[in-house]
Design a protein around this motif. Structure first.
Motif, PDB file in Angstrom:
ATOM      1  N   VAL A 124       0.800  -1.148   0.068  1.00 10.02           N
ATOM      2  CA  VAL A 124      -0.070   0.078   0.003  1.00 10.02           C
ATOM      3  C   VAL A 124       0.980   1.344   0.185  1.00 10.02           C
ATOM      4  O   VAL A 124       0.554   2.304  -0.598  1.00 10.02           O
ATOM      5  N   VAL A 125       2.082   1.132   0.578  1.00  9.52           N
ATOM      6  CA  VAL A 125       2.974   2.496   0.657  1.00  9.52           C
ATOM      7  C   VAL A 125       3.644   2.530  -0.721  1.00  9.52           C
ATOM      8  O   VAL A 125       3.806   3.674  -1.321  1.00  9.52           O
ATOM      9  N   THR A 126       4.227   1.287  -1.134  1.00 14.24           N
ATOM     10  CA  THR A 126       5.062   1.423  -2.181  1.00 14.24           C
ATOM     11  C   THR A 126       4.333   1.705  -3.509  1.00 14.24           C
ATOM     12  O   THR A 126       4.605   2.664  -4.370  1.00 14.24           O
ATOM     13  N   GLY A 127       3.010   1.095  -3.589  1.00 11.22           N
ATOM     14  CA  GLY A 127       2.158   1.417  -4.660  1.00 11.22           C
ATOM     15  C   GLY A 127       1.608   2.819  -4.683  1.00 11.22           C
ATOM     16  O   GLY A 127       1.777   3.414  -5.710  1.00 11.22           O
ATOM     17  N   THR A 128       1.615   3.415  -3.522  1.00 13.44           N
ATOM     18  CA  THR A 128       1.104   4.978  -3.421  1.00 13.44           C
ATOM     19  C   THR A 128       2.208   5.898  -3.947  1.00 13.44           C
ATOM     20  O   THR A 128       2.161   6.724  -4.474  1.00 13.44           O
ATOM     21  N   CYS A 129       3.547   5.393  -3.391  1.00 11.47           N
ATOM     22  CA  CYS A 129       4.711   6.155  -3.876  1.00 11.47           C
ATOM     23  C   CYS A 129       4.960   6.233  -5.182  1.00 11.47           C
ATOM     24  O   CYS A 129       5.107   7.162  -5.885  1.00 11.47           O
ATOM     25  N   MET A 130       4.840   5.127  -5.799  1.00 14.76           N
ATOM     26  CA  MET A 130       4.959   5.184  -7.341  1.00 14.76           C
ATOM     27  C   MET A 130       3.912   5.969  -8.241  1.00 14.76           C
ATOM     28  O   MET A 130       3.975   6.402  -9.188  1.00 14.76           O
TER      29      MET A 130
ATOM     30  N   ASP B 153      -5.588  -5.043  -0.107  1.00 12.08           N
ATOM     31  CA  ASP B 153      -7.086  -5.468   0.397  1.00 12.08           C
ATOM     32  C   ASP B 153      -7.641  -4.261   0.776  1.00 12.08           C
ATOM     33  O   ASP B 153      -7.387  -3.604   1.813  1.00 12.08           O
ATOM     34  N   PHE B 154      -8.546  -3.581   0.056  1.00 14.43           N
ATOM     35  CA  PHE B 154      -9.166  -2.528   0.200  1.00 14.43           C
ATOM     36  C   PHE B 154     -10.698  -2.685   0.616  1.00 14.43           C
ATOM     37  O   PHE B 154     -11.245  -1.992   0.888  1.00 14.43           O
ATOM     38  N   VAL B 155     -11.007  -4.028   0.825  1.00 19.95           N
ATOM     39  CA  VAL B 155     -12.309  -4.814   1.154  1.00 19.95           C
ATOM     40  C   VAL B 155     -12.359  -4.864   2.620  1.00 19.95           C
ATOM     41  O   VAL B 155     -13.142  -4.277   3.338  1.00 19.95           O
ATOM     42  N   ARG B 156     -11.733  -5.618   3.011  1.00 19.27           N
ATOM     43  CA  ARG B 156     -11.547  -6.053   4.382  1.00 19.27           C
ATOM     44  C   ARG B 156     -10.664  -5.049   5.366  1.00 19.27           C
ATOM     45  O   ARG B 156     -11.041  -4.898   6.493  1.00 19.27           O
ATOM     46  N   ASN B 157     -10.143  -4.127   4.779  1.00 17.25           N
ATOM     47  CA  ASN B 157      -9.221  -3.118   5.286  1.00 17.25           C
ATOM     48  C   ASN B 157      -9.627  -1.969   4.791  1.00 17.25           C
ATOM     49  O   ASN B 157      -8.678  -1.361   3.738  1.00 17.25           O
ATOM     50  N   ARG B 158     -10.566  -1.242   4.918  1.00 22.53           N
ATOM     51  CA  ARG B 158     -11.185  -0.027   4.105  1.00 22.53           C
ATOM     52  C   ARG B 158     -10.124   1.219   4.233  1.00 22.53           C
ATOM     53  O   ARG B 158     -10.100   2.098   3.776  1.00 22.53           O
ATOM     54  N   ARG B 159      -9.535   1.031   5.435  1.00 20.67           N
ATOM     55  CA  ARG B 159      -8.622   2.211   5.970  1.00 20.67           C
ATOM     56  C   ARG B 159      -7.396   2.402   4.889  1.00 20.67           C
ATOM     57  O   ARG B 159      -6.770   3.439   4.718  1.00 20.67           O
ATOM     58  N   ASN B 160      -7.278   1.378   4.360  1.00 25.78           N
ATOM     59  CA  ASN B 160      -6.105   1.530   3.016  1.00 25.78           C
ATOM     60  C   ASN B 160      -6.243   2.547   2.292  1.00 25.78           C
ATOM     61  O   ASN B 160      -5.593   2.944   1.440  1.00 25.78           O
ATOM     62  N   ILE B 161      -7.678   2.558   1.660  1.00 21.70           N
ATOM     63  CA  ILE B 161      -8.098   3.713   0.900  1.00 21.70           C
ATOM     64  C   ILE B 161      -7.774   5.132   1.240  1.00 21.70           C
ATOM     65  O   ILE B 161      -7.382   5.805   0.329  1.00 21.70           O
ATOM     66  N   TYR B 162      -7.793   5.344   2.457  1.00 23.69           N
ATOM     67  CA  TYR B 162      -7.293   6.652   3.072  1.00 23.69           C
ATOM     68  C   TYR B 162      -5.977   7.055   2.958  1.00 23.69           C
ATOM     69  O   TYR B 162      -5.465   8.081   2.637  1.00 23.69           O
ATOM     70  N   ILE B 163      -4.971   5.780   2.861  1.00 25.09           N
ATOM     71  CA  ILE B 163      -3.739   6.173   2.837  1.00 25.09           C
ATOM     72  C   ILE B 163      -3.374   6.449   1.373  1.00 25.09           C
ATOM     73  O   ILE B 163      -2.643   7.505   1.129  1.00 25.09           O
ATOM     74  N   VAL B 164      -4.115   5.874   0.499  1.00 26.56           N
ATOM     75  CA  VAL B 164      -3.961   6.068  -1.083  1.00 26.56           C
ATOM     76  C   VAL B 164      -4.387   7.626  -1.190  1.00 26.56           C
ATOM     77  O   VAL B 164      -3.846   8.369  -1.661  1.00 26.56           O
ATOM     78  N   ALA B 165      -5.601   7.934  -0.736  1.00 32.35           N
ATOM     79  CA  ALA B 165      -6.312   8.981  -1.177  1.00 32.35           C
ATOM     80  C   ALA B 165      -5.739  10.257  -0.617  1.00 32.35           C
ATOM     81  O   ALA B 165      -5.524  11.272  -1.414  1.00 32.35           O
TER      82      ALA B 165
END
Length: 475
Positions: A159-165, A405-417
């Motif tokens: 989630v961090v690496t993908g956001t960085c790229m 996993d954005f379904v079971r851990n919806r907080r990951n969406i906030y990291i990207v957004a």
């Protein structure tokens, strides 16, 4: 090795997608260790050189002109830059002792350090010799600090690496668009900052579009090795059109030397100063954070997990690059994101290809006439290819985020957004923080740094401190 190559060739011929990194490794094929004949190495390596060339040459031009250096001295800075880019790239790709991640990473001179370098060089007691002293000092700091920063690899999950790229690609897109439009919207002259009359030139935009279209058509209709040369063919097509239209000047080519030997300390013995070194060391911290995300992303492309030791070797190469650069009359080095995008386009992850690009850069640094011709490629030609390159960097981030996993851990969406939103501030409102204290303004001036730091912090907030992975990397 032969089996892996055959599997890959069959996939291309059939029009199918390439095997995934996991599939190729399962069949005994490591894409990073792929070897190929010299002609293919040269062609693919040259493509990497053309992708990064404009950015690499721009930095010594900017610094030399800002410091009022003569044309001959600026030419020396450019030759030294190309020479050192090649040396440091080969160290990164091939590895020397405890330096080099042995990954397909192109190293180039960094824009991030330009303000500090110019400020140091404009000090009458320091000048360019003070710059080289600070570059060497920051290189020593980076070599020492690399071990500490390598411990960060566990803080870079998908989630961090993908956001960085994703952030890197999106924030760099402004650079690619400006290149395609004929340069920056404004230019600095003796009268101050004025609009660039070449910006938005219809011819430049047309040629950039032709370059982009050529890349897409080659990728669509060619097969195998030739499909991987889309960027090279696109840039070549654009350059030929610009020459035919009389838009390329080769004035000064006859006066350029055939051979130029890059000698250490050509401007004299470096002057070591505390504040210049501290300033560049702070810049190197920023670049190590950014580079970490790129190392992890390249490993992800190849289906390999980057270990702490491998990351440390890669980050140490940033430091050794500064030391080599300071000795041979140039500046600070870091990984080039546009070449990561090229890896995604071609699917060729061989470290020997990028090392071949490094060898070509060394040759260009020692053969000023060839470097002169390469430097004559208009920015709008490179801009057409940059639209693909930077877009591919973002696409790489999206691909990595596909595993999150954005379904079971919806907080990951906030990291990207939130990280993407914060990273866009310097792009859409570059003067927003001009009235803030100097340190705050410098931090928020880099969308890449803001987005990366945001992703790291939000991942810790929402997902906690990750456990340390004790698995070692075979490479």
């Amino acid at each position: 090795m032969a089996e892996g190559l055959q599997v890959r060739a069959t996939g291309w011929e059939a029009g199918a997608s390439d095997p995934t990194p996991a599939q190729t490794r399962a069949k005994g094929f490591d894409p990073i260790e792929e070897r190929m004949p010299v002609p293919k190495l040269f062609a693919l390596g040259l493509q990497h050189v053309l992708v990064m060339y404009a950015g690499a040459v721009a930095v010594p031009l900017l610094i030399g002109n800002s410091l009022g250096m003569t044309k001959e001295h600026v030419a020396l800075l450019i030759s030294a830059d190309l020479f050192c880019c090649g040396i440091v790239t080969m160290i990164q790709c091939l590895g020397v002792w405890k330096f080099g991640a042995r990954l397909p990473i192109m190293m180039g001179i960094s824009f991030t350090a330009v303000p500090v370098i110019i400020a140091t060089g404009q000090d009458p007691e320091l000048g360019i010799r003070g710059v080289f002293g600070a570059v060497i000092g920051s290189g020593i700091f980076t070599v020492i600090a690399a071990w500490f920063f390598s411990k960060w690899v566990r803080f870079f999950p998908a989630v961090v690496t993908g956001t960085c790229m994703l952030v890197i690609g999106v924030t760099l897109m402004r650079v690619g668009v400006n290149w395609a439009a004929g340069g920056n919207p404004t230019i600095r002259t003796a009268e101050g900052v004025v609009p660039n009359p070449a910006y938005g030139d219809p011819f430049a935009i047309m040629v950039a579009g032709i370059v982009l279209l050529t890349i897409l058509l080659v990728t669509r209709f060619f097969r195998g090795f030739y499909a991987n040369l889309g960027v090279l063919m696109g840039i070549s097509m654009g350059f030929l059109i610009a020459i035919a239209a009389g838009r390329v000047s080769f004035d000064g080519l006859a006066e350029a030397h055939w051979v130029n030997v890059i000698t250490p300390f050509a401007f004299g013995t470096p002057i070591f100063n505390l504040w210049g070194t501290i300033g560049l060391s702070a810049v190197m911290i920023i670049m190590m954070i950014e580079a970490t995300g790129q190392f992890v992303a390249v490993g992800d492309m190849a289906g390999q997990k980057i270990s702490e030791d491998r990351l440390a070797r890669g980050l140490r190469t940033d430091g050794i690059g500064n030391i080599v650069g300071g000795i041979f009359n140039t500046f600070t080095y870091t990984t080039y994101a546009q070449n990561v995008g090229l890896l995604q386009i071609t699917g060729v992850l061989s470290r020997y290809v990028v090392a071949a690009g490094g060898a070509i850069l060394v040759l260009l640094g020692c053969l000023p006439k060839l470097a002169f011709i390469s430097a004559s490629i208009p920015s709008y030609v490179i801009g057409g290819a940059a639209l693909v390159m930077f877009g591919m960097v973002s696409a790489t981030g999206i691909k990595i985020l596909g595993r999150v996993d954005f379904v079971r851990n919806r907080r990951n969406i906030y990291i990207v957004a939130v990280s993407l939103a914060l990273a866009m501030i310097p792009v859409v409102a570059p003067t927003m923080f001009d009235r803030m204290p100097g340190l705050v303004e410098k931090i928020f001036h880099s969308g890449i740094l803001v987005g990366t730091l945001s992703a790291l912090a939000l991942n810790l907030l929402f997902n906690g401190i990750p456990a340390r992975d004790t698995d070692s990397d075979a490479h």
